[in-house]
Design an enzyme around this catalytic site. Sequence first.
Site, short mmCIF file in Angstrom:
data_model
loop_
_atom_site.label_atom_id
_atom_site.label_comp_id
_atom_site.label_asym_id
_atom_site.label_seq_id
_atom_site.Cartn_x
_atom_site.Cartn_y
_atom_site.Cartn_z
N ASP A 27 55.32 15.59 -11.97
CA ASP A 27 55.59 16.95 -11.52
C ASP A 27 54.81 17.29 -10.25
O ASP A 27 53.59 17.43 -10.29
CB ASP A 27 55.21 17.90 -12.65
CG ASP A 27 55.36 19.36 -12.28
OD1 ASP A 27 56.14 19.67 -11.36
OD2 ASP A 27 54.70 20.20 -12.93
N ASP A 51 60.25 20.25 -5.83
CA ASP A 51 59.73 20.30 -7.20
C ASP A 51 60.40 19.26 -8.09
O ASP A 51 61.54 19.44 -8.53
CB ASP A 51 59.95 21.71 -7.76
CG ASP A 51 59.22 21.96 -9.06
OD1 ASP A 51 58.69 20.99 -9.64
OD2 ASP A 51 59.17 23.11 -9.50
#
Length: 395
Positions: free
Chosen positions: A97, A283
């Site tokens: 992430d 992201d």
Amino acid sequence: MLQSWEFVLLISCFLCFSSDALQRISLKKMPSIRETLQEMGMKVADVLPSLKHRFSYLDEGLHNKTASTILTNFRDTQYYGEISIGTPAQIFKVVFDTGSSNLWVPSHQCSPLYSACVSHNRYDSSESSTYKPKGTKITLTYGQGYIEGFLSQDIVRVADIPITQFFTEAIALPSIPFMYAHFDGVLGMGYPKQAIGGVIPVFDNIMSEKVLSENVFSVYYSRHSESNTGGEIILGGSDPSHYTGDFHYVSTSREGYWHVDLKGVSIENKIALCHDGCTATIDTGTSFISGPASSISVLMETIGATLSRGDYVIDCNQINLLPDISFHLGDMTYSLSSSTYVLKYSDETECTVAFSAIDIPPPRGPLWLLGATFIKQYYIEFDRQNNRIGFATSF
């Protein structure tokens, strides 16, 4: 004295390690939380009315013994890779992430009352000879829910690189949404500035080992939906077999974050949003593309999508008639066709548009999040060495 064959073997092994250069992490593609709910005949809004979105780290209190973070889109992604923790190795499926900087996995100490813990792999410190206690409390919050845990230290192996790492053992893991998640935990690939509790992020510890030829990592998501092989993350560089043409780089716009300047969002080559510029983050922890609610509303109205139970939808028969949506980053335009940003589930006649609204207040926002919908089209290189992000067209 070494025999000639021993010398050749030694040199070969050295060259093998030092062409190091690229350390690969295979990614598997599985149903996202959103898709799992869809298969059960539910929408995100049905079970998560207060959890429409998350956003990562608060700017204050990040280095306190107890700090919090707000998760965006509750890590609603399809792509997971494996790491190991401890000696002998305990295997975990994690989301890599770029929107966060901590590593967390469920703990063996998590109460069986938390069904999300029981249904995932859990770290057992008593089974590891290299475990060292730390104990600092960590809280990660999202909406009205939270993850609670404490810091521990052990050997974490990412690709073929072992490092000594502080990570969070999660002992309180809410059933919703994590009961529906196919991953065990999250490995943050963000900058140290985002790290909760003053922890040095995994990639920073890898960089300190000086085993990479370049302090970069690249993310490739396969476009082939029929394959379970989702792509790969490469530490130390990128793989030309995954892209065509050259990388085009954009400097990060905010120190300590994977943020870049977004010069505009256009529909059919006409700037429709962000006329005066916006900020975007790439992201890897979310599936959709998200933006300020007012902007997303205009965008969806323009293409004829309507809001239904938390998602924007459109008649599946209209997909081929929809315009390209483009993002202007640096001196380049990155376009997405309707076949990329519209998702069809099973035999439904109503398709989901992979855009969602998220209002992030200043000073962190407003912000656009370019998730897997964007990354599937463009191979991304995250360059810590030069604080920039590279974009190339994926194969």
